[in-house]
Write a protein that holds these residues in place. Structure first.
Motif, mmCIF file in Angstrom:
data_model
loop_
_atom_site.group_PDB
_atom_site.id
_atom_site.type_symbol
_atom_site.label_atom_id
_atom_site.label_comp_id
_atom_site.label_asym_id
_atom_site.label_seq_id
_atom_site.Cartn_x
_atom_site.Cartn_y
_atom_site.Cartn_z
ATOM 1 N N MET A 114 14.431 -8.869 30.218
ATOM 2 C CA MET A 114 14.985 -8.766 28.874
ATOM 3 C C MET A 114 16.381 -8.185 28.908
ATOM 4 O O MET A 114 17.181 -8.381 28.015
ATOM 5 C CB MET A 114 14.063 -7.916 28.000
ATOM 6 N N GLY A 115 16.716 -7.469 29.989
ATOM 7 C CA GLY A 115 18.040 -6.871 30.070
ATOM 8 C C GLY A 115 18.018 -5.437 29.583
ATOM 9 O O GLY A 115 17.078 -4.982 28.950
ATOM 10 N N THR A 116 19.082 -4.691 29.882
ATOM 11 C CA THR A 116 19.157 -3.313 29.425
ATOM 12 C C THR A 116 19.640 -3.276 27.990
ATOM 13 O O THR A 116 20.171 -4.243 27.462
ATOM 14 C CB THR A 116 20.128 -2.514 30.308
ATOM 15 N N ARG A 117 19.467 -2.128 27.348
ATOM 16 C CA ARG A 117 19.881 -1.987 25.950
ATOM 17 C C ARG A 117 21.381 -2.228 25.793
ATOM 18 O O ARG A 117 21.840 -2.747 24.773
ATOM 19 C CB ARG A 117 19.512 -0.585 25.448
ATOM 20 N N ASN A 118 22.150 -1.844 26.821
ATOM 21 C CA ASN A 118 23.603 -2.000 26.743
ATOM 22 C C ASN A 118 24.057 -3.451 26.855
ATOM 23 O O ASN A 118 25.212 -3.769 26.587
ATOM 24 C CB ASN A 118 24.271 -1.165 27.837
ATOM 25 N N ASP A 119 23.144 -4.342 27.295
ATOM 26 C CA ASP A 119 23.503 -5.758 27.407
ATOM 27 C C ASP A 119 23.656 -6.409 26.040
ATOM 28 O O ASP A 119 24.310 -7.440 25.901
ATOM 29 C CB ASP A 119 22.431 -6.524 28.194
ATOM 30 N N TYR A 120 23.030 -5.816 25.036
ATOM 31 C CA TYR A 120 22.993 -6.420 23.705
ATOM 32 C C TYR A 120 24.008 -5.777 22.766
ATOM 33 O O TYR A 120 24.209 -4.565 22.788
ATOM 34 C CB TYR A 120 21.590 -6.290 23.104
ATOM 35 N N LYS A 121 24.611 -6.613 21.938
ATOM 36 C CA LYS A 121 25.580 -6.143 20.954
ATOM 37 C C LYS A 121 24.996 -6.293 19.550
ATOM 38 O O LYS A 121 24.338 -7.290 19.242
ATOM 39 C CB LYS A 121 26.883 -6.944 21.058
ATOM 40 N N LYS A 122 25.259 -5.315 18.718
ATOM 41 C CA LYS A 122 24.743 -5.337 17.357
ATOM 42 C C LYS A 122 25.366 -6.482 16.564
ATOM 43 O O LYS A 122 26.562 -6.748 16.663
ATOM 44 C CB LYS A 122 25.038 -4.005 16.668
ATOM 45 N N VAL A 123 24.529 -7.175 15.784
ATOM 46 C CA VAL A 123 25.010 -8.270 14.942
ATOM 47 C C VAL A 123 25.319 -7.720 13.556
ATOM 48 O O VAL A 123 24.438 -7.168 12.888
ATOM 49 C CB VAL A 123 23.955 -9.393 14.826
ATOM 50 N N ASN A 124 26.550 -7.851 13.133
ATOM 51 C CA ASN A 124 26.951 -7.340 11.822
ATOM 52 C C ASN A 124 26.200 -8.050 10.699
ATOM 53 O O ASN A 124 25.891 -9.235 10.792
ATOM 54 C CB ASN A 124 28.461 -7.523 11.619
ATOM 55 N N LYS A 125 25.903 -7.316 9.648
ATOM 56 C CA LYS A 125 25.251 -7.813 8.432
ATOM 57 C C LYS A 125 23.749 -8.054 8.588
ATOM 58 O O LYS A 125 23.074 -8.367 7.612
ATOM 59 C CB LYS A 125 25.920 -9.104 7.927
ATOM 60 N N TYR A 126 23.229 -7.945 9.822
ATOM 61 C CA TYR A 126 21.795 -8.171 10.024
ATOM 62 C C TYR A 126 21.194 -6.938 10.700
ATOM 63 O O TYR A 126 21.265 -6.774 11.921
ATOM 64 C CB TYR A 126 21.550 -9.425 10.862
ATOM 65 N N THR A 127 20.608 -6.079 9.889
ATOM 66 C CA THR A 127 20.064 -4.817 10.379
ATOM 67 C C THR A 127 19.029 -5.036 11.476
ATOM 68 O O THR A 127 18.111 -5.845 11.331
ATOM 69 C CB THR A 127 19.397 -4.045 9.221
ATOM 70 N N GLY A 128 19.191 -4.302 12.569
ATOM 71 C CA GLY A 128 18.196 -4.327 13.639
ATOM 72 C C GLY A 128 18.237 -5.536 14.540
ATOM 73 O O GLY A 128 17.343 -5.714 15.375
ATOM 74 N N TYR A 178 20.187 -7.686 17.523
ATOM 75 C CA TYR A 178 21.160 -7.556 18.607
ATOM 76 C C TYR A 178 21.203 -8.872 19.382
ATOM 77 O O TYR A 178 20.225 -9.624 19.410
ATOM 78 C CB TYR A 178 20.773 -6.403 19.533
ATOM 79 N N VAL A 179 22.339 -9.145 19.999
ATOM 80 C CA VAL A 179 22.501 -10.425 20.689
ATOM 81 C C VAL A 179 23.150 -10.230 22.052
ATOM 82 O O VAL A 179 23.974 -9.328 22.249
ATOM 83 C CB VAL A 179 23.347 -11.405 19.835
ATOM 84 N N LYS A 180 22.738 -11.075 22.990
ATOM 85 C CA LYS A 180 23.334 -11.103 24.329
ATOM 86 C C LYS A 180 23.622 -12.559 24.663
ATOM 87 O O LYS A 180 22.763 -13.419 24.497
ATOM 88 C CB LYS A 180 22.372 -10.513 25.361
ATOM 89 N N THR A 204 20.609 -14.733 23.383
ATOM 90 C CA THR A 204 19.273 -14.157 23.257
ATOM 91 C C THR A 204 19.300 -13.135 22.129
ATOM 92 O O THR A 204 20.155 -12.250 22.111
ATOM 93 C CB THR A 204 18.845 -13.461 24.563
ATOM 94 N N TYR A 205 18.371 -13.273 21.185
ATOM 95 C CA TYR A 205 18.339 -12.370 20.033
ATOM 96 C C TYR A 205 17.198 -11.359 20.184
ATOM 97 O O TYR A 205 16.060 -11.725 20.468
ATOM 98 C CB TYR A 205 18.179 -13.162 18.738
ATOM 99 N N LYS A 255 16.700 -23.361 17.256
ATOM 100 C CA LYS A 255 18.123 -23.030 17.389
ATOM 101 C C LYS A 255 18.387 -21.678 16.703
ATOM 102 O O LYS A 255 19.224 -21.555 15.806
ATOM 103 C CB LYS A 255 19.000 -24.119 16.764
ATOM 104 N N THR A 256 17.637 -20.674 17.135
ATOM 105 C CA THR A 256 17.679 -19.363 16.487
ATOM 106 C C THR A 256 19.106 -18.839 16.333
ATOM 107 O O THR A 256 19.906 -18.886 17.263
ATOM 108 C CB THR A 256 16.841 -18.344 17.281
ATOM 109 N N ASN A 257 19.409 -18.345 15.140
ATOM 110 C CA ASN A 257 20.700 -17.738 14.831
ATOM 111 C C ASN A 257 20.429 -16.358 14.232
ATOM 112 O O ASN A 257 19.265 -15.958 14.081
ATOM 113 C CB ASN A 257 21.493 -18.631 13.868
#
Length: 304
Positions: free
Chosen positions: A1-15, A17-19, A28-29, A52-54
């Motif tokens: 799944m990757g480390t927590r730091n691999d993912y960036k927060k997606v603005n406007k969508y609480t909770g 994260y995307v890599k 990956t969401y 096609k998850t967004n």
């Protein structure tokens, strides 16, 4: 799944994260939330999955995930689930990311070959010998090698998901032993018959079937061709992609889209959906047209 730091927060969508994979550009969401004092974290989709998850879809799945945890339907490490309990959740998780036929065949295989004793065994206590017994039984029943590997095709992603959830520490399918087999159907054609095969294919009157066999003539597998969608075809850059869900190596594979294919694809071109679909159901074809292939074999003199 990757480390927590691999993912960036997606603005406007609480909770959410995307890599993004630097090579394939697949996103990956990941959903994160806190329910009743418990932190939950789970992958909820990929940009190349069936939907096609967004970010918007990922957020909807996060809401569903939170509701499932509130209802006590989620599997957590402390639950120490049985193989059967986790299999049911695993099937539900992947239901929207694989084809309906593949999902049903996985269910059928599990019900047929997994004993009640094994189903009720704690997941963390299941070891490679349990699955090897299934393989050995299938060998005794003289099942084809290509069917026996279903054991790995079904249980390998299951244990990967269990590792992701922290339920087990290793994927036991890597220790399994399978019989050697060759599932390639061989036939040899003379230069004259090779030309005849090409002519037969190019003279197929149905535009869709003709293009389908043109892809097969270029060494694509049946499922790869039947799974092609218009979004997989890049006319501008003259290439097409066989997505990871539809090929044997489970990685996106790109191939040259030659001028001949482009010419014939333009005849049947649509904006979206499957390139080849059933005239009766509008869904994915279950196989290549057998009667047409049989006629071509007889005409060209192919013996398999």
């Amino acid at each position: 799944m990757g480390t927590r730091n691999d993912y960036k927060k997606v603005n406007k969508y609480t909770g959410i994260y995307v890599k993004e994979d630097s090579k394939t550009r697949i996103k990956t969401y990941l959903a994160r939330a806190k329910v009743n004092g418990t932190e939950i974290e789970q992958i909820v989709g990929y940009s190349n999955d069936q939907h096609k998850t967004n970010p918007s879809l990922a957020f909807q799945k996060r809401v569903e995930l939170i509701n499932a945890h509130k209802a006590g339907k989620s599997t957590k490490k402390g639950d120490n689930p049985t193989l059967d309990k986790f299999f049911q959740e695993f099937q539900e998780i992947r239901k929207e990311t694989i084809s309906e036929n593949r999902w049903k065949s996985g269910r059928y295989f599990y019900d047929k070959y997994v004993t009640e004793t094994l189903k009720n065994k704690k997941l963390k206590d299941v070891d490679s010998s349990d699955l090897q017994k299934i393989i050995n039984q299938m060998i005794k029943e003289e099942k084809k090698g290509s069917y026996i590997v279903t054991v790995k095709e079904l249980f390998s992603p299951l244990f990967k998901k269990a590792i992701e959830f922290g339920l087990v520490e290793k994927n036991i399918t890597q220790f399994l032993k399978f019989p050697k087999y060759d599932n390639v159907r061989y036939f040899v054609l003379s230069d004259e018959n090779s030309k005849a095969l090409r002519e037969e294919i190019m003279n197929i009157p149905d535009n869709h079937y003709r293009v389908m066999f043109m892809f097969l003539l270029r060494a694509r597998r049946s499922n790869e061709v039947r799974s092609l969608e218009w979004t997989d075809i890049d006319f501008k850059n003259k290439k097409y992609t066989i997505r990871d869900l539809n090929n044997k190596v489970r990685k996106n594979q790109s191939y040259l889209l030659d001028d001949e294919l482009i010419e014939h694809l333009n005849i049947i071109k649509e904006d979206k959906g499957l390139v080849f679909k059933s005239n009766r159901t509008g869904k994915k074809l279950t196989a290549i047209p057998k009667r047409l292939w049989k006629r071509i074999q007889e005409s060209v003199g192919i013996t398999m």
